[in-house]
Design an enzyme around this catalytic site. Structure first.
Site, PDB file in Angstrom:
ATOM      1  CG  ASN A 164      -6.478  24.808  85.905  1.00 17.82           C
ATOM      2  OD1 ASN A 164      -5.924  25.632  86.622  1.00 17.82           O
ATOM      3  ND2 ASN A 164      -7.604  24.229  86.241  1.00 17.82           N
ATOM      4  CE  LYS A 187       4.649  26.900  93.798  1.00 18.03           C
ATOM      5  NZ  LYS A 187       4.603  26.133  92.511  1.00 18.03           N
ATOM      6  N   PRO A 188       4.041  30.412  91.181  1.00 23.50           N
ATOM      7  CG  PRO A 188       5.063  31.084  89.201  1.00 23.50           C
ATOM      8  CD  PRO A 188       5.224  31.124  90.688  1.00 23.50           C
ATOM      9  CD  GLU A 263     -11.648  30.304  95.125  1.00 22.23           C
ATOM     10  OE1 GLU A 263     -12.471  29.435  94.808  1.00 22.23           O
ATOM     11  OE2 GLU A 263     -11.983  31.418  95.568  1.00 22.23           O
ATOM     12  CD  GLU A 394     -10.986  18.437  90.082  1.00 21.75           C
ATOM     13  OE1 GLU A 394     -10.032  18.106  90.808  1.00 21.75           O
ATOM     14  OE2 GLU A 394     -11.255  19.618  89.822  1.00 21.75           O
TER      15      GLU A 394
HETATM   16  P1  NAD Z   1      -1.826  21.063  92.752  1.00 27.10           P
HETATM   17  O1  NAD Z   1      -2.515  21.204  94.049  1.00 27.10           O
HETATM   18  O2  NAD Z   1      -0.976  19.871  92.525  1.00 27.10           O
HETATM   19  O3  NAD Z   1      -0.887  22.321  92.475  1.00 27.10           O
HETATM   20  C1  NAD Z   1      -1.343  23.640  92.604  1.00 27.10           C
HETATM   21  C2  NAD Z   1      -0.205  24.506  93.083  1.00 27.10           C
HETATM   22  O4  NAD Z   1       0.199  24.038  94.350  1.00 27.10           O
HETATM   23  C3  NAD Z   1       1.031  24.461  92.190  1.00 27.10           C
HETATM   24  O5  NAD Z   1       1.601  25.752  92.153  1.00 27.10           O
HETATM   25  C4  NAD Z   1       1.966  23.519  92.929  1.00 27.10           C
HETATM   26  O6  NAD Z   1       3.326  23.768  92.712  1.00 27.10           O
HETATM   27  C5  NAD Z   1       1.604  23.871  94.370  1.00 27.10           C
HETATM   28  N1  NAD Z   1       1.944  22.818  95.325  1.00 27.10           N
HETATM   29  C6  NAD Z   1       2.002  21.477  95.140  1.00 27.10           C
HETATM   30  N2  NAD Z   1       2.380  20.869  96.294  1.00 27.10           N
HETATM   31  C7  NAD Z   1       2.548  21.842  97.210  1.00 27.10           C
HETATM   32  C8  NAD Z   1       2.937  21.874  98.581  1.00 27.10           C
HETATM   33  N3  NAD Z   1       3.226  20.748  99.245  1.00 27.10           N
HETATM   34  N4  NAD Z   1       3.010  23.066  99.204  1.00 27.10           N
HETATM   35  C9  NAD Z   1       2.724  24.212  98.550  1.00 27.10           C
HETATM   36  N5  NAD Z   1       2.353  24.257  97.258  1.00 27.10           N
HETATM   37  C10 NAD Z   1       2.265  23.090  96.598  1.00 27.10           C
HETATM   38  O7  NAD Z   1      -2.967  21.184  91.651  1.00 27.10           O
HETATM   39  P2  NAD Z   1      -2.818  21.167  90.084  1.00 27.10           P
HETATM   40  O8  NAD Z   1      -2.745  19.753  89.631  1.00 27.10           O
HETATM   41  O9  NAD Z   1      -1.772  22.109  89.613  1.00 27.10           O
HETATM   42  O10 NAD Z   1      -4.207  21.837  89.666  1.00 27.10           O
HETATM   43  C11 NAD Z   1      -5.326  21.098  89.512  1.00 27.10           C
HETATM   44  C12 NAD Z   1      -6.250  21.264  90.699  1.00 27.10           C
HETATM   45  O11 NAD Z   1      -6.521  22.640  90.949  1.00 27.10           O
HETATM   46  C13 NAD Z   1      -7.594  20.639  90.404  1.00 27.10           C
HETATM   47  O12 NAD Z   1      -8.071  19.953  91.523  1.00 27.10           O
HETATM   48  C14 NAD Z   1      -8.459  21.847  90.092  1.00 27.10           C
HETATM   49  O13 NAD Z   1      -9.819  21.613  90.265  1.00 27.10           O
HETATM   50  C15 NAD Z   1      -7.919  22.860  91.029  1.00 27.10           C
HETATM   51  N6  NAD Z   1      -8.270  24.216  90.581  1.00 27.10           N
HETATM   52  C16 NAD Z   1      -9.200  24.914  91.291  1.00 27.10           C
HETATM   53  C17 NAD Z   1      -9.600  26.182  90.877  1.00 27.10           C
HETATM   54  C18 NAD Z   1     -10.632  26.947  91.643  1.00 27.10           C
HETATM   55  O14 NAD Z   1     -10.726  28.150  91.460  1.00 27.10           O
HETATM   56  N7  NAD Z   1     -11.399  26.331  92.515  1.00 27.10           N
HETATM   57  C19 NAD Z   1      -9.024  26.755  89.737  1.00 27.10           C
HETATM   58  C20 NAD Z   1      -8.084  26.024  89.035  1.00 27.10           C
HETATM   59  C21 NAD Z   1      -7.708  24.748  89.480  1.00 27.10           C
END
Ligand code: NAD
Length: 491
Positions: A164, A187-188, A263, A394
């Protein structure tokens, strides 16, 4: 020559050539296995990138580990200068970054411009911090020796980012690691790899030595993290994303006692008291709710109105939401882009349908928009009660539920009735009320009479299940540093 893709920006003559491989130890690695990058405004793939394996993750850690000592040993001023060189190149390439963010994440161009500016602020701030790491020198309690407390980089770090904020989150993690003297593996998110690929190219072109920052794209993030977190050479994980994956990171980190910075998600209350400037509150609420189509961790998730101003706020807010223009981020004048995927759009459609049938009246919107892409109508829901099963989630969507309360105590109790504790917003003209209520809100950050608050000089982060540690502010580098105590005999 590394494999690249040329990305055309719709409606313009601009095109950008971006490497599509992994970057390990100073080399681009192109793989036969690839995955697609999709434009959420059309649902069409427009590029593909290499899909790394756990073997590539291990190679990246080998490189980061090998580069750690020499990177940490560089004079802080030199590391800072290199980080400043990254900053200068980011400025030169700003148009390309902005276009990529719009294409990959769907955000409107105006928001991508804002994200670029904030990223530049963070990178510059962090580059400045490199030469400002302090320690202390004091006498032991018995007076017979001296205490030196100094710091050293925590070591090779894994930086995991969400889709995001495809530049801001990777950019500030990388800049903090560089300034603190840590090497890293970035790791993006799978949805937004190209913005990170251009960031990696920028890091290379700025002269950061091989192995210091490595980039691994993968569609199997679980395999990557299991491989890396099981290796004692990894010393830190800085993760931004969902609570479920954050909690997994913490449990994986426990094995080798790896330092964890998280975060995570939010469920931010946006509280408007009866003495607030309602027009300002409405304008800030539109920004805090609909930025990034509601897909921001600090998005207003529950709009809590004190009864005396509820009607006025609702009327003005509904008028403003009706004016929002929805469309592809690359079209001029668009305020709200698509959601990131059909999966996310389907989930919010079902949630809104369910809550509208039982506990809410949709004042505006409420449905997915037909045609190409993953658009959802900007939505305002007048809630009939607190609907705990709904209000605890959320939403991560352009959906604004309005709740009416009678007292400040009721507002604070409802605001705190969630596992999340990232941000809150509070609108009042009374400064002592603002301070006292901020004290009572269980969150890491409170925006008083403002809906946006990210700043490199501010400590960004949450409490409760929203995370651990802070990014930015005075403590920006602390999470990437260890304290070392040296006892010095002086008698
Ligand atoms: P997500 O947790 O699904 O993915 C985030 C990252 O984690 C991605 O790079 C993904 O590939 C990786 N990931 C997924 N499974 C993993 C695993 N098993 N091991 C290691 N890495 C893994 O989240 P999302 O859907 O991409 O993002 C949305 C979430 O992120 C929301 O809950 C949002 O609130 C949160 N977010 C928080 C902040 C903050 O600063 N607090 C900022 C942006 C987004």
């Amino acid at each position: 020559m590394p494999r690249t893709t040329t990305v055309n920006f719709p409606g313009s003559a601009r095109h950008h050539t971006i490497p599509t491989g992994l970057h390990v130890n100073g080399e681009w690695i192109d793989l036969e296995d690839t995955f697609d990058v999709v434009d959420p405004a059309t649902g069409e793939a427009f590029a593909s990138v290499s899909d790394g394996t756990k073997a590539h993750a291990r190679a990246a850690l080998d490189a980061a580990h090998a580069a750690q000592t020499s990177w940490a040993d560089l004079a802080p001023r030199v590391r800072g200068d290199l980080a400043h060189a990254v900053h200068r190149l980011l400025i030169e390439r700003a148009d390309a970054f902005i276009d990529l963010m719009v294409l990959e994440s769907g955000k409107p161009r105006s928001e991508a411009i804002g994200e670029m500016a904030l990223t530049l602020d963070f990178v510059k701030w962090l580059a400045e911090q490199a030469a400002h790491v302090h320690g202390s020198f004091s006498r032991g309690s018995r007076g017979n020796f001296r205490i030196i407390a100094t710091t050293q980089p925590v070591g090779p770090s894994l930086l995991i980012s969400p889709w995001n904020f495809p530049l801001l989150v990777p950019g500030r993690k990388v800049a903090a690691a560089l300034a603190a003297g840590c090497t890293a593996i970035l790791k993006p998110a799978e949805q937004t790899p190209l913005t990170s690929a251009l960031l990696m190219q920028t890091i290379v072109d700025a002269g950061i030595p091989p192995g210091v920052i490595n980039l691994v794209h993968t569609t199997r993030p679980g395999e990557l993290s299991t491989e890396l977190m099981g290796d004692q050479r990894l010393r830190k994980v800085s993760f931004t994303g969902s609570i479920s994956v954050g909690s997994l990171m913490m449990s994986q980190a426990a094995r080798n006692i790896i330092s964890v910075q998280l975060e995570l998600g939010g469920n931010s209350p946006f509280i408007v008291l009866d003495d607030a400037d309602v027009q300002t509150a409405v304008a800030e609420c539109v920004a805090a709710k609909f930025r990034n189509a509601g897909q921001a961790c600090v998005a207003a998730n529950r709009i809590i109105l004190q009864r005396r101003i509820a009607e006025e706020f609702t009327e003005l807010f509904v008028d403003e939401v009706r004016k929002l223009v929805v469309g592809p981020g690359y079209r001029q004048g668009v305020d709200v882009g698509p959601m990131i995927s059909e999966k996310q759009r389907h989930a919010i459609s079902r949630t809104v349908e369910k809550v509208s049938a039982e506990k809410a009246d949709a004042l505006v919107g409420g449905k997915p928009i037909g045609g190409d892409g993953y658009f959802f109508e900007p939505t305002v829901l007048a809630m009939r009660d607190t609907a705990p099963e709904f209000s605890c989630q959320e939403l991560f969507a352009p959906v604004a539920p309005l709740y009416v309360v009678d007292s400040i105590d009721e507002a604070v109790a409802f605001a705190n009735a969630t596992r999340y504790g990232l941000a809150a917003y509070l609108f009042t003209r009374n400064i002592s009320r603002a301070v006292c209520i901020s004290d009572r809100l269980d969150v890491g950050m409170v925006g008083v009479n403002r809906g946006l608050m990210a700043d490199p000089a501010a400590p960004f982060g949450g409490i409760k299940s929203s995370g651990l540690g802070r990014e930015g502010g005075q403590h920006a580098l602390e999470d990437f540093l260890e304290t070392k105590y040296i006892a010095l005999t002086t008698d």
